[in-house]
Design a protein around this motif. Structure first.
Motif, PDB file in Angstrom:
ATOM      1  N   TYR A  92       1.007  -1.183  -0.085  1.00 24.67           N
ATOM      2  CA  TYR A  92       0.144   0.131   0.102  1.00 24.67           C
ATOM      3  C   TYR A  92       0.826   1.233   0.113  1.00 24.67           C
ATOM      4  O   TYR A  92       0.801   1.988   0.983  1.00 24.67           O
ATOM      5  CB  TYR A  92      -0.780   0.108   1.299  1.00 24.67           C
ATOM      6  N   ALA A  93       1.715   1.487  -0.976  1.00 22.63           N
ATOM      7  CA  ALA A  93       2.663   2.396  -1.178  1.00 22.63           C
ATOM      8  C   ALA A  93       3.047   2.617  -2.561  1.00 22.63           C
ATOM      9  O   ALA A  93       2.772   1.944  -3.350  1.00 22.63           O
ATOM     10  CB  ALA A  93       3.695   2.029  -0.286  1.00 22.63           C
ATOM     11  N   GLU A  94       3.788   3.658  -2.717  1.00 18.77           N
ATOM     12  CA  GLU A  94       4.236   4.028  -4.194  1.00 18.77           C
ATOM     13  C   GLU A  94       5.536   3.243  -4.277  1.00 18.77           C
ATOM     14  O   GLU A  94       5.888   2.935  -5.385  1.00 18.77           O
ATOM     15  CB  GLU A  94       5.014   5.338  -4.446  1.00 18.77           C
ATOM     16  N   LYS A  95       6.296   2.810  -3.305  1.00 20.00           N
ATOM     17  CA  LYS A  95       7.548   1.985  -3.349  1.00 20.00           C
ATOM     18  C   LYS A  95       7.577   0.950  -2.389  1.00 20.00           C
ATOM     19  O   LYS A  95       7.002   1.004  -1.505  1.00 20.00           O
ATOM     20  CB  LYS A  95       8.917   2.906  -3.430  1.00 20.00           C
ATOM     21  N   ALA A  96       8.237  -0.504  -2.851  1.00 19.92           N
ATOM     22  CA  ALA A  96       8.472  -1.396  -1.875  1.00 19.92           C
ATOM     23  C   ALA A  96       9.933  -1.981  -1.920  1.00 19.92           C
ATOM     24  O   ALA A  96      10.318  -1.982  -3.050  1.00 19.92           O
ATOM     25  CB  ALA A  96       7.383  -2.446  -2.006  1.00 19.92           C
ATOM     26  N   TYR A 294      -8.719   1.240  -7.203  1.00 21.56           N
ATOM     27  CA  TYR A 294      -8.907   2.593  -6.213  1.00 21.56           C
ATOM     28  C   TYR A 294      -7.615   3.357  -6.220  1.00 21.56           C
ATOM     29  O   TYR A 294      -6.579   2.496  -6.320  1.00 21.56           O
ATOM     30  CB  TYR A 294      -9.190   2.111  -4.771  1.00 21.56           C
ATOM     31  N   PRO A 295      -7.722   4.611  -6.282  1.00 19.73           N
ATOM     32  CA  PRO A 295      -6.362   5.294  -5.993  1.00 19.73           C
ATOM     33  C   PRO A 295      -5.802   4.912  -4.534  1.00 19.73           C
ATOM     34  O   PRO A 295      -6.604   4.636  -3.613  1.00 19.73           O
ATOM     35  CB  PRO A 295      -6.788   6.900  -5.734  1.00 19.73           C
ATOM     36  N   LEU A 316      -7.744  -3.556  -6.525  1.00 22.85           N
ATOM     37  CA  LEU A 316      -6.494  -3.074  -6.476  1.00 22.85           C
ATOM     38  C   LEU A 316      -6.541  -1.744  -6.203  1.00 22.85           C
ATOM     39  O   LEU A 316      -7.185  -0.864  -6.334  1.00 22.85           O
ATOM     40  CB  LEU A 316      -5.912  -3.249  -8.002  1.00 22.85           C
ATOM     41  N   LEU A 317      -5.254  -1.531  -5.335  1.00 25.69           N
ATOM     42  CA  LEU A 317      -4.708   0.128  -5.073  1.00 25.69           C
ATOM     43  C   LEU A 317      -3.838   0.465  -6.205  1.00 25.69           C
ATOM     44  O   LEU A 317      -2.824  -0.162  -6.472  1.00 25.69           O
ATOM     45  CB  LEU A 317      -4.427   0.027  -3.698  1.00 25.69           C
ATOM     46  N   ILE A 318      -4.032   1.636  -6.765  1.00 30.15           N
ATOM     47  CA  ILE A 318      -3.268   2.046  -7.905  1.00 30.15           C
ATOM     48  C   ILE A 318      -2.418   3.324  -7.233  1.00 30.15           C
ATOM     49  O   ILE A 318      -3.189   4.451  -7.190  1.00 30.15           O
ATOM     50  CB  ILE A 318      -3.823   2.625  -9.023  1.00 30.15           C
ATOM     51  N   PRO A 319      -0.949   3.276  -6.958  1.00 26.25           N
ATOM     52  CA  PRO A 319      -0.319   4.649  -6.579  1.00 26.25           C
ATOM     53  C   PRO A 319      -0.424   5.714  -7.386  1.00 26.25           C
ATOM     54  O   PRO A 319      -0.711   5.716  -8.698  1.00 26.25           O
ATOM     55  CB  PRO A 319       1.216   4.075  -6.368  1.00 26.25           C
TER      56      PRO A 319
END
Length: 319
Positions: A92-96, A294-295, A316-319
């Protein structure tokens, strides 16, 4: 980077969209720019504290994206590759940052969105049908929540293996989706064990139950002698303790509570399951139903919709 952070357990409102330090890349790890992160019931359990984690944490157990950097001692993965993973927190982030051993390459013909949607739920459906109970041609299979993320995949994979699939759903819309996925019979939850007995005579060979408390007794009653009850989730709540004598009375039944981590315990298992899934998608044999994107900032709404059973397929969550 922007991320969802949980600083206290509770309802969807504890999912806070905020600035968060970029993850630190260590040897053996890979930094990924996330294209999509999957939403699963395990995220809900962790957010609620049902599965306790150290606070604060960034939720999310699966995702896919593009390799941005590679740590020391990593071989076979390059910057720019599309990769996917499951059972690693922080999507749940922009990077991992993900251990290289947990990554699989996403082949041409499979999008990052599809890969993210497949990793946890798809491999769950794979191990349930190939390892927990190896579905055989002619088997009668009961799939609960047949229009859900795992249910749609379970139905399709069980059909690929030659089973007759009976699916349970709660609405007419969900029934249509289950039938499109190949379910031979679709029934409602009320009195489902009696309906199963009418359809399958002595009962089904296996029940795949991710619902839990609300369906457990009926699932046991739906099995034929020596049938398998695979309780892989608890969307309606945990199952109370049971007397093992229930399994005897039902006909020497088998009961298991499997989880994905034990079925991708080796690199070979992970690669096998991912390869099968991506191959079926690329060949058109497996359809992945992504119902909502979802954003990232709207993770709380995704959890609300999932818990209220307003969704079908994958979120899905989209960053």
């Amino acid at each position: 980077m922007r991320a969802i952070v949980v600083s206290a357990t509770g309802g969807p409102e504890v999912l806070t969209y905020t600035e968060h330090p970029d993850p630190v890349l260590n040897p053996g790890e890979v930094l990924v720019d996330i294209a999509a992160g999957g939403v699963n019931f395990i995220d809900v359990y962790q957010r609620m504290g049902r599965y306790p984690l150290s606070l604060p944490f960034v939720p999310g157990n699966e995702g896919a994206g593009t390799v941005a950097a590679v740590g020391e001692d990593v071989r076979g993965i390059s910057v720019g590759d599309t990769v996917a993973w499951a059972n690693v927190m922080g999507s749940y982030a922009e990077k991992a940052v993900v251990p290289a051993s947990h990554l699989v390459a996403v082949p041409d013909g499979v999008t990052a969105d599809t890969a993210a949607a497949l990793m946890l739920q798809g491999m769950t459906a794979h191990y349930l049908t190939h390892s927990t109970y190896e579905v055989k041609p002619g088997d009668d299979v009961l799939v609960h929540a047949a229009a859900g993320g795992v249910g749609l995949l379970l139905t399709q994979i069980a059909k690929l293996r030659g089973a007759r699939v009976i699916g349970t759903v709660s609405t007419e819309e969900k029934e249509k989706l289950a039938r499109q996925a190949g379910a031979d019979e679709v029934i409602r939850y009320g009195g489902f064990s009696e309906a199963v007995r009418e359809l399958a005579g002595s009962g089904v060979h296996v029940v795949y139950d991710g619902v839990g408390a609300a369906t457990f007794d009926g699932s046991i009653a739906s099995l034929r002698p020596r049938g398998m009850m695979a309780l892989y989730g608890q969307a309606s709540g945990p199952v109370p303790p049971i007397d093992p004598q229930v399994l005897n009375k039902g006909g020497s039944l088998f009961l298991t509570r499997p989880t994905l981590v034990h079925y991708i315990a080796t690199r070979d298992e992970l690669a096998w399951r991912a390869s099968d899934l991506f191959g079926w998608v690329a060949s058109g044999q497996l359809q992945v139903h992504i119902s909502h994107r979802y954003p990232l900032a709207e993770a709380a709404r995704a959890h609300e919709d999932l818990e209220a059973r307003r969704t079908t397929g994958k979120l899905l969550l989209i960053p």
